[in-house]
Design a protein around this motif. Structure first.
Motif, mmCIF file in Angstrom:
data_model
loop_
_atom_site.group_PDB
_atom_site.id
_atom_site.type_symbol
_atom_site.label_atom_id
_atom_site.label_comp_id
_atom_site.label_asym_id
_atom_site.label_seq_id
_atom_site.Cartn_x
_atom_site.Cartn_y
_atom_site.Cartn_z
ATOM 1 N N VAL A 38 0.758 -1.208 0.136
ATOM 2 C CA VAL A 38 0.024 0.026 0.099
ATOM 3 C C VAL A 38 0.879 1.162 0.108
ATOM 4 O O VAL A 38 1.780 1.668 0.776
ATOM 5 N N PHE A 39 0.695 2.109 -1.053
ATOM 6 C CA PHE A 39 1.421 3.340 -1.147
ATOM 7 C C PHE A 39 0.574 4.535 -0.853
ATOM 8 O O PHE A 39 -0.289 5.109 -1.939
ATOM 9 N N ALA A 40 0.461 5.193 0.006
ATOM 10 C CA ALA A 40 -0.412 6.065 0.479
ATOM 11 C C ALA A 40 0.314 7.460 0.485
ATOM 12 O O ALA A 40 0.864 7.769 1.786
ATOM 13 N N LYS A 41 0.529 8.106 -0.338
ATOM 14 C CA LYS A 41 1.584 9.290 -0.596
ATOM 15 C C LYS A 41 1.081 10.295 0.230
ATOM 16 O O LYS A 41 0.006 10.794 0.127
ATOM 17 N N ASP A 42 2.073 10.743 1.165
ATOM 18 C CA ASP A 42 1.982 12.018 2.034
ATOM 19 C C ASP A 42 0.812 11.520 2.990
ATOM 20 O O ASP A 42 0.436 12.508 3.789
ATOM 21 N N GLY A 43 0.776 10.271 3.221
ATOM 22 C CA GLY A 43 -0.282 9.812 4.319
ATOM 23 C C GLY A 43 0.583 9.534 5.909
ATOM 24 O O GLY A 43 0.082 8.596 6.456
ATOM 25 N N HIS A 44 1.423 10.365 6.087
ATOM 26 C CA HIS A 44 2.351 9.919 7.336
ATOM 27 C C HIS A 44 1.829 9.849 8.590
ATOM 28 O O HIS A 44 1.871 8.968 9.486
ATOM 29 N N TYR A 45 0.459 10.701 8.584
ATOM 30 C CA TYR A 45 -0.216 10.684 9.766
ATOM 31 C C TYR A 45 -0.951 9.192 10.012
ATOM 32 O O TYR A 45 -1.355 8.930 11.132
ATOM 33 N N GLY A 46 -1.004 8.522 9.068
ATOM 34 C CA GLY A 46 -1.714 7.060 8.983
ATOM 35 C C GLY A 46 -0.760 6.031 9.000
ATOM 36 O O GLY A 46 -1.296 4.726 8.689
ATOM 37 N N LEU A 47 0.411 6.342 9.301
ATOM 38 C CA LEU A 47 1.606 4.996 9.191
ATOM 39 C C LEU A 47 1.182 4.003 9.987
ATOM 40 O O LEU A 47 1.278 2.832 9.514
ATOM 41 N N GLU A 48 0.886 4.165 11.280
ATOM 42 C CA GLU A 48 0.582 2.910 12.399
ATOM 43 C C GLU A 48 -0.656 2.107 11.787
ATOM 44 O O GLU A 48 -0.506 1.027 11.635
ATOM 45 N N GLU A 49 -1.638 2.828 11.379
ATOM 46 C CA GLU A 49 -2.923 2.161 10.722
ATOM 47 C C GLU A 49 -2.671 1.512 9.383
ATOM 48 O O GLU A 49 -3.212 0.312 9.388
ATOM 49 N N LEU A 50 -1.928 2.087 8.544
ATOM 50 C CA LEU A 50 -1.459 1.323 7.526
ATOM 51 C C LEU A 50 -0.748 0.120 7.655
ATOM 52 O O LEU A 50 -0.750 -0.859 6.570
ATOM 53 N N SER A 51 -0.114 0.122 8.706
ATOM 54 C CA SER A 51 0.970 -0.987 8.810
ATOM 55 C C SER A 51 0.335 -2.168 9.492
ATOM 56 O O SER A 51 0.873 -3.350 9.593
ATOM 57 N N GLN A 52 -1.034 -1.930 9.614
ATOM 58 C CA GLN A 52 -1.953 -3.016 10.370
ATOM 59 C C GLN A 52 -3.049 -3.143 9.456
ATOM 60 O O GLN A 52 -4.367 -3.240 9.922
ATOM 61 N N SER A 53 -3.008 -3.147 8.131
ATOM 62 C CA SER A 53 -4.324 -3.171 7.246
ATOM 63 C C SER A 53 -4.219 -4.259 6.278
ATOM 64 O O SER A 53 -4.708 -4.091 5.174
ATOM 65 N N HIS A 54 -3.628 -5.371 6.739
ATOM 66 C CA HIS A 54 -3.424 -6.529 5.837
ATOM 67 C C HIS A 54 -2.314 -6.542 4.553
ATOM 68 O O HIS A 54 -2.474 -7.346 3.781
ATOM 69 N N TYR A 55 -1.786 -5.386 4.499
ATOM 70 C CA TYR A 55 -0.641 -5.275 3.571
ATOM 71 C C TYR A 55 0.447 -5.837 4.131
ATOM 72 O O TYR A 55 1.133 -5.718 5.057
#
Ligand code: CP3
Length: 367
Positions: A260-277
């Motif tokens: 998952v590449f959420a550009k400029d989504g640094h505020y969501g890093l923790e959640e992105l790392s727990q999103s099944h990717y």
């Protein structure tokens, strides 16, 4: 035989699985590296192959997509390839007209203006019929790669595609699309759900066609605040990964790593790392060490050199890469740029980037 090359079976054996091992967090001999937009206008052979041809016509030709995908691999020892296509083929499949204007970028002549315009979208998309040309391109390329490196498929994420469909093209504020989020939240969720359904089928079709990993581009995360991200982007990103993985299992197919590449989504890093990717792609605004701390070593990280660092001298590129690799560490790490290569960049500097990743990571691993 040409006909055999469009059948998704009996693919050549994979010779370099470094990228796949890194995505799974396994040991590697060197850090794998690839570049977003590695097939692009910075290569003279790309400009020549694309000259005078319509962009989306090129996307619809499996032979052209295959050739453009292979071009960068003839020059540089990348550890992965990504199929030449575009994220905007999905809105096209849903019934929207999209043109690529040279020098201007993508244009939708009739963007969505109000919730009523959702009726213009195909209620049910036959993904195999509308996007079968991408599947053919993937199958052909997987054969022609001869097992050199894995082949990635990709898609745009729902919010990014929604914003294009409403803005009608590139935008700095994304205010027309964000207006929907604040004024028409239900219609927004309806559109995001519709996109998600098509995307899930599309990604599954790509794996069945031969894609060995998948990247989801949420390129327009940066214009959302954390609350809007949590409501309009993250749930759909999660849903995509979960449904693709469930359906692969149901179909008796092997799991493939998803990025998952959420550009400029640094505020969501923790959640992105727990999103099944398995892999979280990062842009250059995030410090490698802090990204590691915030994701707790649970996922593989990908990125994140500022593409503009490719304007530096080769020695400077090497120094920057060394710091980046030391920051991320060599395990569970895939080197990449923080966004795509720009058209005016020197191919030699891309080569210097790739070599620096291999050299410095080998030294760190063998220390
Ligand atoms: O990475 C790769 O090499 C694979 C191919 C790829 C392309 N587009 C080819 C392309 C991928 C993964 C994309 C994704 C894509 N397309 C994104 C997400 C990534 C990102 O950049 O944030 C987005 C937002 C698009 C939409 C799009 N397509 C834009 C904004 C443009 C640029 C227009 C321009 O003139 O600069 C495109 C066109 C495009 N897609 C090109 C390429 C190589 C360049 C145009 C050409 O080849 O004529």
């Amino acid at each position: 035989d040409k006909d055999e090359l469009i059948v998704p079976k009996d693919f050549p054996e994979l010779k370099n699985d470094t990228f796949l091992r890194a995505a799974r967090g396994e040991e590697v001999e060197h850090v794998p590296v690839w570049c977003m937009r590695q097939a692009g206008r910075y290569l003279p052979e790309f400009r020549e192959a694309r000259a005078g041809k319509d962009f989306f016509e090129t996307c619809r030709s499996p032979e052209a997509c295959c050739e453009l995908t292979l071009q960068p691999l003839r020059r540089f020892p990348f550890d992965a390839s990504i199929i030449f296509s575009d994220i905007l083929v999905v809105p096209q499949a849903m019934g929207m007209d999209v043109q690529m204007c040279p020098g201007k970028g993508p244009i939708f002549p009739e963007p969505l203006k109000e919730p009523d315009d959702l009726q213009r979208l195909r209620p049910k998309v036959d993904v195999a019929a509308e996007l079968g040309y991408v599947f053919k391109a993937i199958t052909l390329t997987r054969h022609k790669l001869e097992g050199k490196v894995p082949l990635l498929g990709f898609t745009g994420a729902p919010w990014t595609l929604m914003s294009y469909m409403i803005e009608g093209g590139g935008s700095t504020t994304h205010s027309k699309a964000k207006r929907w989020l604040y004024r028409h939240p239900e219609a927004s969720h309806k559109l995001l759900r519709q996109l998600t359904d098509v995307i899930v089928e599309y990604l599954l079709g790509q794996v069945k066609a031969g894609a060995q990993a998948l990247q989801v581009f949420e390129s327009h995360t940066g214009c959302l605040g954390p609350a809007e991200f949590k409501e309009f982007s993250l749930p759909y990103l999660r849903d995509i990964a979960r449904r693709v993985k469930d359906k692969l299992k149901e179909s008796g197919l092997d799991n493939v790593p998803m990025i998952v590449f959420a550009k400029d989504g640094h505020y969501g890093l923790e959640e992105l790392s727990q999103s099944h990717y398995e892999v979280v792609g990062l842009d250059w605004t995030i410090d490698p060490r802090s990204a590691r701390e915030r994701t707790g070593g649970k996922v593989c990280l990908q990125g994140n050199m500022d593409p503009c660092a490719l304007y530096a001298t080769k020695d400077r590129i090497s120094e920057i890469v060394k710091k980046m690799v030391e920051g991320f560490g060599t395990k569970g790490y895939i080197a990449n740029l923080g966004h795509g290569v720009y058209p005016d960049m020197d191919p030699e500097c891309v080569g210097a980037f790739v070599d620096a990743v291999h050299t410095h990571s080998r030294q760190l691993i063998n220390r």
